[in-house]
Design a protein around this motif. Structure first.
Motif, PDB file in Angstrom:
ATOM      1  N   VAL A 183       0.863  -1.203   0.000  1.00 46.91           N
ATOM      2  CA  VAL A 183       0.000   0.000   0.000  1.00 46.91           C
ATOM      3  C   VAL A 183       0.890   1.242   0.000  1.00 46.91           C
ATOM      4  CG1 VAL A 183      -1.735   1.288   1.301  1.00 46.91           C
ATOM      5  CG2 VAL A 183      -1.832  -1.215   1.227  1.00 46.91           C
ATOM      6  N   LEU A 184       1.867   1.221   0.921  1.00 43.34           N
ATOM      7  CA  LEU A 184       2.723   2.399   1.089  1.00 43.34           C
ATOM      8  C   LEU A 184       3.483   2.758  -0.190  1.00 43.34           C
ATOM      9  CD1 LEU A 184       4.626   3.925   3.664  1.00 43.34           C
ATOM     10  CD2 LEU A 184       6.181   2.576   2.292  1.00 43.34           C
ATOM     11  N   ILE A 185       4.134   1.742  -0.761  1.00 41.51           N
ATOM     12  CA  ILE A 185       5.025   2.081  -1.878  1.00 41.51           C
ATOM     13  C   ILE A 185       4.229   2.405  -3.145  1.00 41.51           C
ATOM     14  CG2 ILE A 185       5.515  -0.267  -2.770  1.00 41.51           C
ATOM     15  CD1 ILE A 185       8.128   2.447  -2.066  1.00 41.51           C
ATOM     16  N   SER A 186       3.066   1.739  -3.294  1.00 44.69           N
ATOM     17  CA  SER A 186       2.265   2.057  -4.488  1.00 44.69           C
ATOM     18  C   SER A 186       1.669   3.461  -4.388  1.00 44.69           C
ATOM     19  CB  SER A 186       1.160   1.016  -4.677  1.00 44.69           C
ATOM     20  OG  SER A 186       0.331   1.007  -3.525  1.00 44.69           O
ATOM     21  N   ILE A 200      -6.755  -2.597  -6.206  1.00 41.42           N
ATOM     22  CA  ILE A 200      -6.914  -3.991  -6.647  1.00 41.42           C
ATOM     23  C   ILE A 200      -5.779  -4.369  -7.603  1.00 41.42           C
ATOM     24  CG2 ILE A 200      -8.406  -5.509  -8.041  1.00 41.42           C
ATOM     25  CD1 ILE A 200     -10.797  -4.215  -6.650  1.00 41.42           C
ATOM     26  N   VAL A 201      -5.491  -3.491  -8.556  1.00 44.48           N
ATOM     27  CA  VAL A 201      -4.418  -3.791  -9.531  1.00 44.48           C
ATOM     28  C   VAL A 201      -3.087  -3.995  -8.806  1.00 44.48           C
ATOM     29  CG1 VAL A 201      -3.095  -2.858 -11.478  1.00 44.48           C
ATOM     30  CG2 VAL A 201      -5.580  -2.593 -11.416  1.00 44.48           C
ATOM     31  N   VAL A 202      -2.782  -3.066  -7.867  1.00 49.56           N
ATOM     32  CA  VAL A 202      -1.520  -3.176  -7.123  1.00 49.56           C
ATOM     33  C   VAL A 202      -1.447  -4.532  -6.422  1.00 49.56           C
ATOM     34  CG1 VAL A 202      -0.292  -2.286  -5.098  1.00 49.56           C
ATOM     35  CG2 VAL A 202      -1.146  -0.702  -6.820  1.00 49.56           C
ATOM     36  N   HIS A 203      -2.565  -4.916  -5.828  1.00 49.80           N
ATOM     37  CA  HIS A 203      -2.493  -6.142  -5.038  1.00 49.80           C
ATOM     38  C   HIS A 203      -2.597  -7.402  -5.867  1.00 49.80           C
ATOM     39  CE1 HIS A 203      -2.712  -3.074  -1.966  1.00 49.80           C
ATOM     40  NE2 HIS A 203      -1.823  -3.905  -1.380  1.00 49.80           N
ATOM     41  N   LEU A 204      -3.158  -7.282  -7.070  1.00 50.96           N
ATOM     42  CA  LEU A 204      -3.040  -8.421  -7.998  1.00 50.96           C
ATOM     43  C   LEU A 204      -1.563  -8.619  -8.335  1.00 50.96           C
ATOM     44  CD1 LEU A 204      -6.112  -7.955 -10.394  1.00 50.96           C
ATOM     45  CD2 LEU A 204      -5.678  -9.847  -8.825  1.00 50.96           C
ATOM     46  N   PRO A 223      -6.966  -3.186  -0.794  1.00 58.88           N
ATOM     47  CA  PRO A 223      -7.461  -2.082  -1.648  1.00 58.88           C
ATOM     48  C   PRO A 223      -8.214  -1.032  -0.845  1.00 58.88           C
ATOM     49  CG  PRO A 223      -7.872  -4.174  -2.697  1.00 58.88           C
ATOM     50  CD  PRO A 223      -7.394  -4.494  -1.308  1.00 58.88           C
ATOM     51  N   VAL A 224      -8.873  -1.469   0.225  1.00 52.54           N
ATOM     52  CA  VAL A 224      -9.590  -0.490   1.063  1.00 52.54           C
ATOM     53  C   VAL A 224      -8.578   0.427   1.748  1.00 52.54           C
ATOM     54  CG1 VAL A 224     -11.152  -0.196   3.023  1.00 52.54           C
ATOM     55  CG2 VAL A 224     -11.550  -2.042   1.388  1.00 52.54           C
ATOM     56  N   ALA A 225      -7.485  -0.199   2.254  1.00 53.33           N
ATOM     57  CA  ALA A 225      -6.437   0.609   2.894  1.00 53.33           C
ATOM     58  C   ALA A 225      -5.837   1.591   1.890  1.00 53.33           C
ATOM     59  CB  ALA A 225      -5.347  -0.303   3.443  1.00 53.33           C
ATOM     60  N   GLU A 226      -5.667   1.092   0.678  1.00 55.30           N
ATOM     61  CA  GLU A 226      -5.137   1.927  -0.405  1.00 55.30           C
ATOM     62  C   GLU A 226      -6.052   3.138  -0.621  1.00 55.30           C
ATOM     63  OE1 GLU A 226      -2.703  -0.033  -2.726  1.00 55.30           O
ATOM     64  OE2 GLU A 226      -2.042   2.008  -3.131  1.00 55.30           O
ATOM     65  N   LEU A 227      -7.356   2.786  -0.633  1.00 52.42           N
ATOM     66  CA  LEU A 227      -8.371   3.826  -0.850  1.00 52.42           C
ATOM     67  C   LEU A 227      -8.298   4.880   0.260  1.00 52.42           C
ATOM     68  CD1 LEU A 227     -11.039   4.547  -2.508  1.00 52.42           C
ATOM     69  CD2 LEU A 227     -12.234   3.353  -0.706  1.00 52.42           C
TER      70      LEU A 227
END
Ligand code: ADP
Length: 713
Positions: free
Chosen positions: A71-74, A142-146, A176-180
């Protein structure tokens, strides 16, 4: 495991939030203006927080740990850009490398893949991440985590399947929620930052403005203590703004020059909403005391009531005012000198002229020998010409120094021109010229200064005759309505030598003539037209010339027509005097014919006696004592009184004494004096003289006045 996942997630989330805050903090540092320095700082913070996140993971199995680094780096890639993300990636990868374990490759791959997805996404969006929507953020997560799931390929084969199954659900649902959330936080921070930057900018703009003005500006609290001050205040008082902080009115006040408690009251009232301005003596750091103008306005500072005090240094203004006053005083005293000089000049030139004119007149009249008689005539003519020039020069100085007064009276201008015309027709005839006056009016009464008007007419008529050798001069005077007001329009047209266009501009200048130098063709001072123009201007009119060389000239004068018979100011009093004189004249008894002449100047006395002796019994006195000896012994029908009797004695003293004597009530006193400046006559009449004759005078002028005051005609 559940507990450790939960704890790990909480810690990771806290660190992510911390990163968001740090990022906004660094971005908001207005002092750091270099972009690369900021980006490096953000990169280092990202790396550090990434390492902290990696330090609080949850352990899936021996050597395989998970955290929110993805999450952080993306998010870093997406929001912070390439440089900070690469720095973060390098730091985190090195850390992961040093930790070792079977998940090391996947750990490093996750950092690189997620960071790269972020950088790529940002570049595809061309850096416009501020406009990213929440749904796009979610998709991005989602893309990052895929991508991160794909990194499980770097795990040893034995654990790959297990790990994949164990993490796929939380990774694809929670991450993805954390990303959001993190993205949303950064977006919000971006907004706040924008507002803050705008605020900082407007504040600095205001500050610059605040500091640019020369005046001192203070922000005061209710007690009048300085909360803030501008550069102008530093310049004005010589203290730094730090020194000025918290100072009150007594700090600025020059000792013993103001009521400081009153100033404090003003400040309190301004605090409550009432503006005030007042003068305040203040003192600079170097001890210099100066007067300032202080203006107090109600204001607010950090949401609290406050007072803005504006102080203006008045020392320059006072200096200017003083200089102006000094200049005015100097000009006034120079003017006074000039007026004294003019009065003296006039007096001193006229007094000897009476000898020249008087004796030459006597020679003309009494001398038998035609040769001597002619010499007498020549002396008289020369003296007259000299007098004219003197009068012109005096007129010029008077008009220049503003001494020319308008002494209006009501008279018929048509008859004035007719009189002048009939005299000039004689001179015209001598040159074989015609001199014609035309007007549709039989009479036209005007209220204006007869002397100025006479000068204007005489100059234009004389010039027309002087510069014409064939044909003649035609004058017309009409009343015209121009722009709804009535104007007197005088046209003087001659068939003379004309004036070239080039010379038409110089003829109005003092002492300028078309023909100048040793070989000039015409006599004259070159003052006439310049005075004419000024007199016309003084009367509110204008003059212009239309002419061509060799084809004659036409001078056109326009004067405001004033049929009102009112005369203003002192002139009114003079008119009253004149009227009372007229009344006196009609009631005078004429049986006495003894005249007393009081004059200290032998020549004047001699000439006056010579002019009057055949018509009156003449007694003379040279001073006040002699005058009163004679007055006490005799009864006079007229007293001719010189005003300057020398040695500080004036004819006014005799006049005062005479006024007190009932036996001399009604005896005319004529001022015979060389004081012939404009306004002098009015002074003598006001003082009580019955009439006035200026020196030098001709026999006929003197006789006429004496006759007038005794016969009442
Ligand atoms: P002055 O007549 O004493 O020389 P003025 O000021 O009256 O002085 O006139 C200035 C000059 O203007 C004259 O010297 C003459 O050259 C020119 N001038 C004035 N009136 C006329 C005229 N009617 N025709 C031709 N020239 C004139």
């Amino acid at each position: 495991m559940g507990k450790s996942i939960f704890l790990g997630l909480v810690l990771n989330t806290a660190l992510l939030i911390a990163l968001g805050l740090i990022y906004n903090l660094i971005r908001g540092l207005t002092r750091i203006t270099n972009r690369y320095v900021k980006e490096t700082l953000i990169g280092l913070s990202t790396g550090a927080i990434g390492i902290a996140i990696m330090g609080t993971p949850w352990v899936l199995m021996e050597g395989v740990v998970f955290d929110t680094r993805s999450v952080l780096i993306s998010i870093s890639g997406m929001f912070f850009g390439t440089i900070p993300t690469i720095i973060g990636m390098v730091m985190m990868s090195l850390f992961r490398l040093s930790s070792g374990g079977s998940g090391m490759e996947m750990g490093i791959a996750t950092v690189v893949v997620c960071g790269s997805i972020g950088i790529i996404w940002r570049n595809v969006r061309q850096g416009k991440v501020k406009k990213i929507s929440l749904s796009e953020l979610y998709l991005f997560g989602i893309v990052v985590h895929l991508g991160m799931m794909l990194c499980t390929l770097f795990l040893p084969e034995a654990s790959r399947e297990f790990v994949f199954k164990a993490i796929s659900l939380p990774v694809l649902v929670i991450y993805p929620v954390a990303e959001l959330l993190l993205g949303w936080m950064l977006l919000n921070g971006e907004e706040t930052l924008k507002t803050r930057v705008a605020l900082v900018e407007s504040e600095s703009k205001f500050r610059r403005l605040f500091d640019t003005v020369d005046e001192a500006i203070f922000l005061l609290d209710r007690e009048g203590r300085v909360l803030d001050s501008n550069k102008g205040a530093e310049r004005m008082f010589g203290y730094s703004s730090h020194d000025l902080l918290n100072q009150g009115a007594d700090f600025f006040a020059a000792p013993g020059k103001n009521d400081v408690s009153q100033v404090n009251q003003f400040t309190q009232r301004a605090f409550d909403g009432e503006s005030k301005s007042f003068e305040f003596w203040v003192i600079r750091k170097n001890g210099e005391v100066f007067l300032s103008l202080v203006k107090l306005y109600p204001a607010t500072f950090k949401d609290e009531n406050a007072v803005i005090a504006l102080a203006i240094d008045l020392s320059e203004r006072i200096k200017h005012e003083l200089e102006l006053k000094e200049a005015k005083d100097r000009a006034e005293s120079a003017n006074k000198l000039k007026s004294n000089f003019l009065a003296n000049m006039s007096h001193e030139l006229r007094t000897p002229m009476i000898g020249i004119m008087g004796y030459s007149e006597m020679i003309m009249e009494t001398e038998e020998s035609p040769e001597i008689k002619r010499s007498g005539e020549k002396i008289f003519e020369s003296a007259q010409r000299l007098m004219q020039t003197l009068n012109l020069i005096l007129d010029l100085s008077k008009i220049e120094s503003g001494y020319t007064e308008i002494n209006s009276s009501r008279f018929d201008v048509i008859s004035v021109i007719k009189d002048m015309t009939s005299k000039l027709q004689v001179s015209a005839a001598k040159k074989n010229l015609t001199f014609v006056f035309k007007s549709t009016l039989n009479e036209l009464f005007v209220v204006t200064d007869p002397r100025l008007l006479h000068h204007v007419f005489a100059n234009l008529f004389d010039n027309a005759l002087k510069f014409t050798h064939e044909g003649g001069v035609e004058i017309s005077l009409e009343l015209e309505v121009i722009k709804r007001s009535k104007w007197l329009v005088l046209v003087v047209k001659d068939t003379g030598i004309g004036i070239s266009e080039q010379d038409q501009s110089i003829i109005w200048d003092e002492f300028r003539q078309v023909s100048e130098g040793w070989g000039r063709g015409y006599e004259g001072t070159g003052l006439g037209l310049s005075l004419t123009k000024r007199f016309i201007k003084k009367m509110g009119g204008e003059i212009r010339v239309e002419s061509r060389l060799g084809e004659g000239s036409t001078f056109i004068v326009k004067l405001p027509y004033n049929e009102d018979t009112r005369v203003t100011g002192s002139e009114e009093e003079v008119m009253e005097m004149i009227e009372s004189v007229d009344k006196l004249e009609t009631t005078m008894d004429t049986e006495f014919s003894t005249i007393l002449i009081v004059d200290d100047d032998d020549i004047s006395l001699d000439v006056t006696v010579a002019f009057l002796k055949h018509h009156y019994t003449v007694h003379t006195a040279k001073n006040v004592v002699e005058a009163f000896e004679l007055i006490n012994k005799n009864r006079y029908s007229i007293i001719l009184l010189d005003i300057n009797l020398g040695k500080g004695v004036t004819g006014f003293q005799i006049l005062e004494e005479l006024k007190k004597r009932p036996d001399y009530a009604g005896v005319p006193v004529i001022a015979v004096t060389a004081y012939a400046m404009a306004g002098d006559k009015a002074v003598f009449l006001r003082a009580g003289c019955t009439d006035y004759v200026s020196k030098p005078f001709t026999r006929s002028t003197l006789l006429k006045v004496c006759e007038k005051v005794t016969s009442g005609k």
